[in-house]
Every structure is written in C-alpha cells, then in structure tokens.
Design an enzyme around this catalytic site. Structure first.
Site, mmCIF file in Angstrom:
data_model
loop_
_atom_site.group_PDB
_atom_site.id
_atom_site.type_symbol
_atom_site.label_atom_id
_atom_site.label_comp_id
_atom_site.label_asym_id
_atom_site.label_seq_id
_atom_site.Cartn_x
_atom_site.Cartn_y
_atom_site.Cartn_z
ATOM 1 N N HIS A 105 -20.399 -53.019 27.733
ATOM 2 C CA HIS A 105 -20.918 -51.814 27.094
ATOM 3 C C HIS A 105 -19.912 -50.689 27.271
ATOM 4 O O HIS A 105 -19.269 -50.584 28.326
ATOM 5 C CB HIS A 105 -22.246 -51.421 27.749
ATOM 6 C CG HIS A 105 -22.578 -49.969 27.608
ATOM 7 N ND1 HIS A 105 -22.340 -49.043 28.606
ATOM 8 C CD2 HIS A 105 -23.107 -49.270 26.570
ATOM 9 C CE1 HIS A 105 -22.721 -47.847 28.199
ATOM 10 N NE2 HIS A 105 -23.189 -47.957 26.975
ATOM 11 N N ASN A 107 -19.363 -46.332 25.904
ATOM 12 C CA ASN A 107 -19.908 -45.211 25.144
ATOM 13 C C ASN A 107 -19.080 -43.971 25.438
ATOM 14 O O ASN A 107 -18.781 -43.691 26.595
ATOM 15 C CB ASN A 107 -21.373 -45.001 25.570
ATOM 16 C CG ASN A 107 -21.989 -43.780 24.927
ATOM 17 O OD1 ASN A 107 -21.832 -42.661 25.403
ATOM 18 N ND2 ASN A 107 -22.670 -43.989 23.827
ATOM 19 N N HIS A 139 -11.887 -52.778 36.111
ATOM 20 C CA HIS A 139 -11.860 -51.533 36.889
ATOM 21 C C HIS A 139 -10.457 -50.927 36.926
ATOM 22 O O HIS A 139 -10.291 -49.718 36.769
ATOM 23 C CB HIS A 139 -12.369 -51.799 38.315
ATOM 24 C CG HIS A 139 -13.857 -51.775 38.421
ATOM 25 N ND1 HIS A 139 -14.566 -50.655 38.795
ATOM 26 C CD2 HIS A 139 -14.788 -52.731 38.160
ATOM 27 C CE1 HIS A 139 -15.863 -50.935 38.784
ATOM 28 N NE2 HIS A 139 -16.027 -52.188 38.404
#
Lengths: 294, 294
Positions: A105, A107, A139
């Site tokens: 995901h 955004n 990461h």
C-alpha cells in the site's frame, strides 16, 4: 507560476501514470480506468484497477483532486479553520495472486483547510511469508528518501507507521511496516520534496521484491494462509483506516475507496495457530513484535 | 427470588442451548464450544461455533454474561450513570452454504449501568436470492411476538431495523430486515416478556425457511453472487455494527465477536450490475427500497 496545489496535483497524476505503466509491463494485464467527478466544481479522480492479472489478482492505483465544504465529522479531526477544504492524492493497494509476493500500500497527499495546508503519505508492506531481505530492501529504499528530507526522519516515520498500521484487537501489526507521516505543515517546498522522493521510491522499493518472489512455488496450504491473512487486511481497512472510514462516511466514491479490499478472503473461527517453527509461525511472530529493519 | 439479571441470564443461556440443539439436528454437524472468562469476577461466556456443516458453512451462537468498569468510549454512548456495567446476551449469526438459504442474525440482551438497566434485541434476515414468502414468514413470526408486547410495536421495531441495518455507502439495506429494539427501560417485567417471546420466535421464524430452501439447486453463478453479497455483510459489521466495533475497541473476546464474519468472501471492483430481470437484480432492488412484508 503554478500554485503548490497545481504542482502537487500534477506530480501525483504523473506518479499514477508512471506506476501504472510499470505495473502493466510487469504483469501483462492492463488497468481499467474510470474517470469520475463529484459534480459542481468539486473535482474528481482517475480510478485505475487491475483484476485477474498474472501477478496481481486485484489492485488499484487512484488519483483524485477534490474540493468543497467539509462534512461535520471531519471538522473536529483536521487542522486549520473554516469549512472549505481541498485534497489531492495518489493511493494504491496491490494484492498479488501468489502468497509469496507481499501486498503493498502507498498513499501520498496534499490537503488544505482554510489557510492551512499539509502533506501526508506513507507506504507499507504486508507479506504473507516473511523474507527479511524484502523487508530490509523496502525500508532501506524509503529510508534514503526520508533522510534526504531530514536526519532522523526515517526513524520517526517508521515508528509512526508501526503505530498506525496496528490491529489492537489482534495484537498484530498489519505487516512489516514502512513509513507514515501526516500533517506536515512547515516548509511546504521541502516537504513537497519529501513527498516526491517517497513517491519516486515506490517502484524501486517494491518491484525488485515482486521479481524475486513471483516465480516461487506455492500450494493449497500457502493459499489458505494468504486468504486468512487477507482477513486481517479487511479488518484493518474497515475498522481503523482513517482514509477508508472517513471517505465512506463523508460521501466519497465507494468503489474507488473499497478497491483496497482483497479479491478473495476467508475467516475461520479461532483458526489453529500455525505449528511452531513453520513459516506461518515466523510471519505471525514478526507482526506481533515489530522490528528494526535497518 | 432471583434478580432480573439472574433470570435474564438463565433464559438466554437456555435459549442458546435450545437453538444449538435444533441447529445440530437440522445440520448433522456439531457445535464446537469454547468457555471463556474475563478474569477477576468479570464474567465470561460460552462461544459455540459450527463450521463446515451440511447446511451451515459457518455459524456462531454465543452467550455471555460480563460485568466490570466501563471503557471511556462507552461512557458517552450509554444511558445511566457511573462506570460500573453488566451485560448478558445471546447472539447468533448463521452463514448457510447454499446461496438459496438466507443468512440470519439475532441478538437479545439485558444491560445495566449504575442504577439504570435496559433490554435490547433484534433479528434480521439476509437472503442472497429473494423469496417473498420467506421474508413474510420471518416478519410475521416476530410481529406476533412484538404485538403481544404492545400494539404497534412491530411497526416501530421493523422501522428501527431498516434504519439500523443500512449501509449508507452502498445505499442498501443489509437484507430484508426484521425487528430491532434497544434501550427499553420501562416496565422490566413486560419487556423481559417481549425478549422471551422474540427469543422463542427465532426457531419458528427461521427453520421453516431453511427447510424450504436447502434442497434447491445452485451453481457457480449463484455462489459468486453469494460471495459478493457476503462482502456487504462484512462491510456492515466492521464499519457500522455497534456490537462489533464497541466489542473490539473495548477489549471483548475477538474470536467470539468476529465469529459473525462469513467464511469465504469476495470483493470485485465495481462489479457489473446484474442483468435487468434477473433474480440477482430482484434482490438488489429489494435491498435498495425496503418494503412492508405484512
């Protein structure tokens, strides 16, 4: 010269194009595009969904730019004054077919209320089977973008992500985390730089993981585990995710918001815990105590 | 003489037994029972789940009797004073395997806060294919119980049910409704009578429907429609259902609360509307404009 809103919108629209192009090339399937408007001059969006692809069972990459009067539910939760708002954002969720390829995901958004405006964003990885190398790579890629913005920013945004993508009723993180930031109001130009760097980091953060794992074999056991873990994804999105719940409760476009839900999901009552030492148990241990990946 | 709490608890425990016995006889499969306690003298419950039965793909019939200090989130939403509460309740959700047999939910409860106490309850039917005869029978059976309590009560509780089991983001009712009442604080003995009559009405309201529809044939098309409609059930329970969201957010037993979720669910982006004149279109029209069934 264009306003920051215009420039942010233009960047996020291009980011959607760029991500969709790369995903189509990877998958072979095409995105279906729906253009929608809110009516009046309330703005609209471009919803793009891929379903039944080779790699992606279901995924959505949305862009929207909307403005108008704020719903009363939003008034108490947002910074700024007055009832007029604008929001431009790009958001994506990808549910791969293979349990070996993690769900992802991301955004990125620019919002304003009255004279106040802010950036927010994030990206998080939800594997069904743990590959430490993948979590580290994800990461590490976003950390580089965050550190260019400010020393120590990655650690802060990583901790924010662990706090946000957490299911208290399960005592579990949604996955192996990533970064999350919101309400960044100072020094808009520098923050826009952070958002661009993070947006640009998405493909380099995720695609190598897909390439590494898409060829791995799996069977019924792995698929069953994936469907069960997808249940957690649904629980998080419908119970806790601010974007989803506020979007639905304030008249957003339902199908664009709920494109984030997985295609196929299972819930069992009190599913037996995976056997100790299994790869499923390894994943569970990991989401139950978030770690440092760098 | 026993207190009302003791009598209500005893009735609801017996109701659970009686319903489970009848469902086991109907299905052939057995309920799995989990006894749980909240620790201290916070009470506990009996969770009973049936999975993989002939008729029921998944179902749960729960009894619980709990007491303690109220979570701050609950304080502003409940009648009464103080922070001490008790709650005894029986709740069930049944997800049949066949798309021709409707999903059903029922819940009856007695709650107290400080010196105030009240009854609540309800039952609603969620068919995937509409059989007007079934909806009429279900409503009619509960209407008899409600009218014994008070003339006009059925119409009120039916309207409450339509209001409560509604998905605003879909513009759809959850199903064909039933009855719903809450916060009934006056004349406890008479209200306890209502709850007993409604509880006793559950099996006569539902079992004849199962018997009529369990033998009907269905194929992939009907199963696909069922899985899609089950997505709406999940959306309602996680986004709007007070029992579910408060239960999870206030430390209830997660597996007992989420036993209400269907075993297998699908979400498609912007699923094509069913063809005009089809049985799927008939169901959709029905949930989009609730009707009178009596």
């Amino acid at each position: 010269m264009s306003s920051l809103l215009e420039r942010a919108s233009a960047y996020l629209r291009e980011l959607q194009d760029c991500i969709c192009d790369a995903l189509e090339q990877l998958d072979g399937a095409r995105f279906q595009e729906d253009l929608w408007t809110r009516g009046g001059d309330g703005g609209g969006g471009r919803t793009r969904v891929i379903q039944g692809g080779q790699v992606f069972e279901k995924g959505g990459v949305n862009f929207s730019e909307v403005a108008g009067e704020m719903a009363p539910e939003l008034l108490r939760t947002l910074p700024g004054d007055g009832t007029h708002f604008f929001a431009t954002g790009m958001s994506l969720v990808l549910h791969p077919r293979s349990p070996m390829v993690p769900t992802v995901h991301a955004n990125f958004r620019y919002l304003g209320r009255g004279a106040t405006s802010w950036f927010g964003g994030g990206a998080d990885l939800t594997p069904h089977y743990l590959f430490a190398q993948d979590a580290q790579h994800f990461h590490h890629t976003f950390a580089q973008a965050c550190e260019r913005y400010q020393e120590g920013a990655y650690a802060r945004f990583k901790a924010e992500c662990d706090r946000y993508f957490f299911l208290p009723h399960r005592g579990e993180a949604r996955g192996v985390g990533g970064i999350f930031f919101d309400y960044l109001q100072d020094d808009h130009e520098r923050t826009f730089g952070l958002v661009r760097d993070c947006g640009d980091a998405f493909l380099p953060a995720y695609l190598p993981i897909v390439e590494r794992r898409r060829g791995l074999g799996f069977g019924d056991r792995e698929r069953a585990w994936q469907l069960l873990r997808r249940g957690r994804y649904v629980e998080f999105n419908l119970l806790y995710d601010r974007g989803t719940t506020f979007g639905l409760k304030t008249g957003g476009r339902t199908e664009s918001i709920l494109m984030s839900l997985p295609p196929e999901v299972r819930w069992e009552y009190d599913a037996a815990p995976p056997p100790p030492g299994s790869r499923e148990a390894e994943l569970l241990a990991c989401v139950r105590s978030p770690r440092d990946w760098i």
